[in-house]
Design a protein around this motif. Structure first.
Motif, mmCIF file in Angstrom:
data_model
loop_
_atom_site.group_PDB
_atom_site.id
_atom_site.type_symbol
_atom_site.label_atom_id
_atom_site.label_comp_id
_atom_site.label_asym_id
_atom_site.label_seq_id
_atom_site.Cartn_x
_atom_site.Cartn_y
_atom_site.Cartn_z
ATOM 1 N N LEU A 102 0.851 -1.048 0.152
ATOM 2 C CA LEU A 102 0.033 0.067 0.009
ATOM 3 C C LEU A 102 0.837 1.405 -0.086
ATOM 4 O O LEU A 102 0.277 2.270 0.338
ATOM 5 N N ALA A 103 1.902 1.261 -0.705
ATOM 6 C CA ALA A 103 2.888 2.342 -0.717
ATOM 7 C C ALA A 103 3.005 3.137 -1.940
ATOM 8 O O ALA A 103 3.209 4.471 -1.741
ATOM 9 N N ARG A 104 2.187 2.928 -2.802
ATOM 10 C CA ARG A 104 2.192 3.699 -4.127
ATOM 11 C C ARG A 104 1.251 4.956 -3.732
ATOM 12 O O ARG A 104 0.495 4.928 -3.071
ATOM 13 N N ALA A 105 1.606 5.914 -4.495
ATOM 14 C CA ALA A 105 0.845 7.260 -4.405
ATOM 15 C C ALA A 105 -0.791 7.116 -4.374
ATOM 16 O O ALA A 105 -1.486 7.460 -3.846
ATOM 17 N N LYS A 106 -1.105 6.238 -5.298
ATOM 18 C CA LYS A 106 -2.528 5.850 -5.498
ATOM 19 C C LYS A 106 -3.139 5.116 -4.389
ATOM 20 O O LYS A 106 -4.312 5.409 -3.893
ATOM 21 N N ALA A 137 -5.992 6.881 -1.566
ATOM 22 C CA ALA A 137 -7.145 6.251 -1.486
ATOM 23 C C ALA A 137 -7.434 6.269 0.008
ATOM 24 O O ALA A 137 -8.348 6.115 0.692
ATOM 25 N N LEU A 138 -6.269 5.709 0.807
ATOM 26 C CA LEU A 138 -6.470 5.713 2.302
ATOM 27 C C LEU A 138 -6.665 6.965 2.882
ATOM 28 O O LEU A 138 -7.555 7.118 3.788
ATOM 29 N N VAL A 139 -6.014 8.093 2.432
ATOM 30 C CA VAL A 139 -6.404 9.529 3.126
ATOM 31 C C VAL A 139 -7.640 9.948 2.829
ATOM 32 O O VAL A 139 -8.278 10.473 3.601
ATOM 33 N N GLY A 180 -2.776 16.853 -9.382
ATOM 34 C CA GLY A 180 -4.231 17.261 -9.520
ATOM 35 C C GLY A 180 -5.060 16.474 -8.711
ATOM 36 O O GLY A 180 -6.197 17.107 -8.127
ATOM 37 N N ALA A 181 -5.030 15.238 -8.923
ATOM 38 C CA ALA A 181 -5.929 14.516 -8.408
ATOM 39 C C ALA A 181 -5.813 14.556 -6.885
ATOM 40 O O ALA A 181 -6.945 14.249 -5.880
ATOM 41 N N ALA A 182 -4.635 14.455 -6.185
ATOM 42 C CA ALA A 182 -4.281 14.613 -4.852
ATOM 43 C C ALA A 182 -4.590 15.734 -4.413
ATOM 44 O O ALA A 182 -4.457 15.800 -2.800
ATOM 45 N N LEU A 183 -4.653 16.682 -4.901
ATOM 46 C CA LEU A 183 -4.788 18.127 -4.413
ATOM 47 C C LEU A 183 -5.376 18.346 -2.862
ATOM 48 O O LEU A 183 -4.808 18.905 -1.984
ATOM 49 N N ALA A 187 -3.070 24.908 -10.168
ATOM 50 C CA ALA A 187 -3.874 24.127 -9.321
ATOM 51 C C ALA A 187 -4.234 25.100 -7.892
ATOM 52 O O ALA A 187 -5.314 24.722 -7.315
ATOM 53 N N GLY A 188 -3.455 25.953 -7.533
ATOM 54 C CA GLY A 188 -3.839 26.692 -6.461
ATOM 55 C C GLY A 188 -3.157 26.244 -5.078
ATOM 56 O O GLY A 188 -3.423 26.731 -4.043
ATOM 57 N N TYR A 189 -2.162 25.402 -5.336
ATOM 58 C CA TYR A 189 -1.241 24.848 -4.301
ATOM 59 C C TYR A 189 -0.371 25.798 -3.645
ATOM 60 O O TYR A 189 0.448 26.551 -4.387
ATOM 61 N N SER A 190 -0.240 26.272 -2.531
ATOM 62 C CA SER A 190 0.520 27.337 -1.693
ATOM 63 C C SER A 190 1.113 26.814 -0.654
ATOM 64 O O SER A 190 1.483 27.435 0.223
ATOM 65 N N GLY A 191 1.227 25.488 -0.516
ATOM 66 C CA GLY A 191 1.708 24.949 0.831
ATOM 67 C C GLY A 191 3.358 24.625 0.738
ATOM 68 O O GLY A 191 3.796 25.348 0.109
ATOM 69 N N VAL A 192 3.743 23.571 1.479
ATOM 70 C CA VAL A 192 5.172 23.504 1.575
ATOM 71 C C VAL A 192 5.400 22.338 0.375
ATOM 72 O O VAL A 192 4.905 21.239 0.228
ATOM 73 N N VAL A 193 6.728 22.626 -0.184
ATOM 74 C CA VAL A 193 7.435 21.790 -0.915
ATOM 75 C C VAL A 193 8.790 21.732 -0.246
ATOM 76 O O VAL A 193 9.508 22.537 0.089
ATOM 77 N N GLY A 194 9.129 20.300 0.032
ATOM 78 C CA GLY A 194 10.290 20.059 0.748
ATOM 79 C C GLY A 194 11.188 19.407 -0.043
ATOM 80 O O GLY A 194 10.840 18.274 -0.728
#
Length: 263
Positions: A153-157, A161-163, A192-195, A229-236
């Motif tokens: 269950l490690a893939r991004a998809k 799905a869990l979150v 875009g899908a995870a935003l 897409a309007g993301y303005s959070g943290v990029v690490g």
């Protein structure tokens, strides 16, 4: 700058003690990501004045194992005082238990319905804990091809799905685009899908896990898509410096990272 930029202190400036890495990163106006804070001088880290975006949020157990879920919760609760002292916003967890070098403690190469259900229930319990203490738990996706074989269950998809099934403000994704590129690709559609469920984004180039511009990922295009897409959070930046562990190489890597996301 459209985003808040952070740098993982464990992966750059390796010739310096951790506290000096934190000072150097913060001194260049980046936030700081930490891994395992146990055994560190937390008061000294807090006294640097750095802004800490994330840290490891557990140190034992497995989200997807009924026998290990309680250990995840117990270890997370023990780390919360550190997170609060440092002002950490996100406590990072993984789909299953990682050992030394990020290897699976109990490698499993197939997921089951029981794993999905246990993972969901454990994240729901973390959501309650996070809401109580005003911290967010961030589930990080991993690649199982190069760095973390045997983690179900490690893939991004899968982590998405869990979150999204938990659908709670105190449980988000730590969307690692380095891992996603190796395991899945199609990064712009992925973000875009995870935003709606992204708590933080981590980046490194592929192959090599170095700063943007050293591999195949067009991070300028990714940054533009995030901005649109309007993301303005943290990029690490969770990457090593391609030039080595010295101060000059680290500075160069951080400058390349900043340039890639200056959109």
């Amino acid at each position: 700058m459209s985003f808040r930029l952070a740098v993982c202190a464990e992966m750059v400036y390796g010739e310096l003690p951790l506290i000096e890495r934190v000072r150097r990163i913060s001194g260049q106006d980046f936030e700081v990501e930490l891994w395992d804070t146990r055994g560190q001088d937390v008061a000294a880290l807090a006294a640097t004045g750095a802004r800490f975006s994330s840290m490891s949020g557990y140190f034992g157990g497995s989200l997807i194992d009924p026998e290990g879920a309680d250990e995840v919760l117990a270890s997370a609760e023990k780390l919360i005082p550190t997170a609060l002292e440092l002002g950490v916003e996100r406590m990072v967890v993984h789909p299953a238990e990682l050992g030394e070098g990020g290897k699976a403690v109990r490698p499993l190469h197939r997921s089951t319905g029981g794993m999905w259900l246990t993972g969901l229930r454990t994240l729901e319990r973390l959501a309650v804990l996070g809401e109580k203490h005003d911290v967010t738990f961030a589930l990080e996706n991993l690649n199982t091809v190069v760095d973390h074989p045997g983690i179900p269950l490690a893939r991004a998809k899968d982590t998405l799905a869990l979150v999204s099934a938990v659908d709670h403000p105190n449980v988000k994704m730590m969307l690692d685009l380095y891992h996603a590129q190796i395991g899945e690709g199609n990064l712009i559609e992925l973000v875009g899908a995870a935003l709606p469920w992204i708590g933080e984004i981590q980046v490194a180039d592929v192959p090599g896990r170095f700063e943007p511009g050293t591999g195949e990922i067009n991070y300028r295009a990714v940054a533009s898509a995030l901005k649109d897409a309007g993301y303005s959070g943290v990029v690490g930046l969770e990457a090593g410096a391609s030039g080595g562990q010295g101060a000059e190489a680290g500075d160069t890597a951080l400058a390349a990272f900043r340039s890639a996301f200056d959109v």
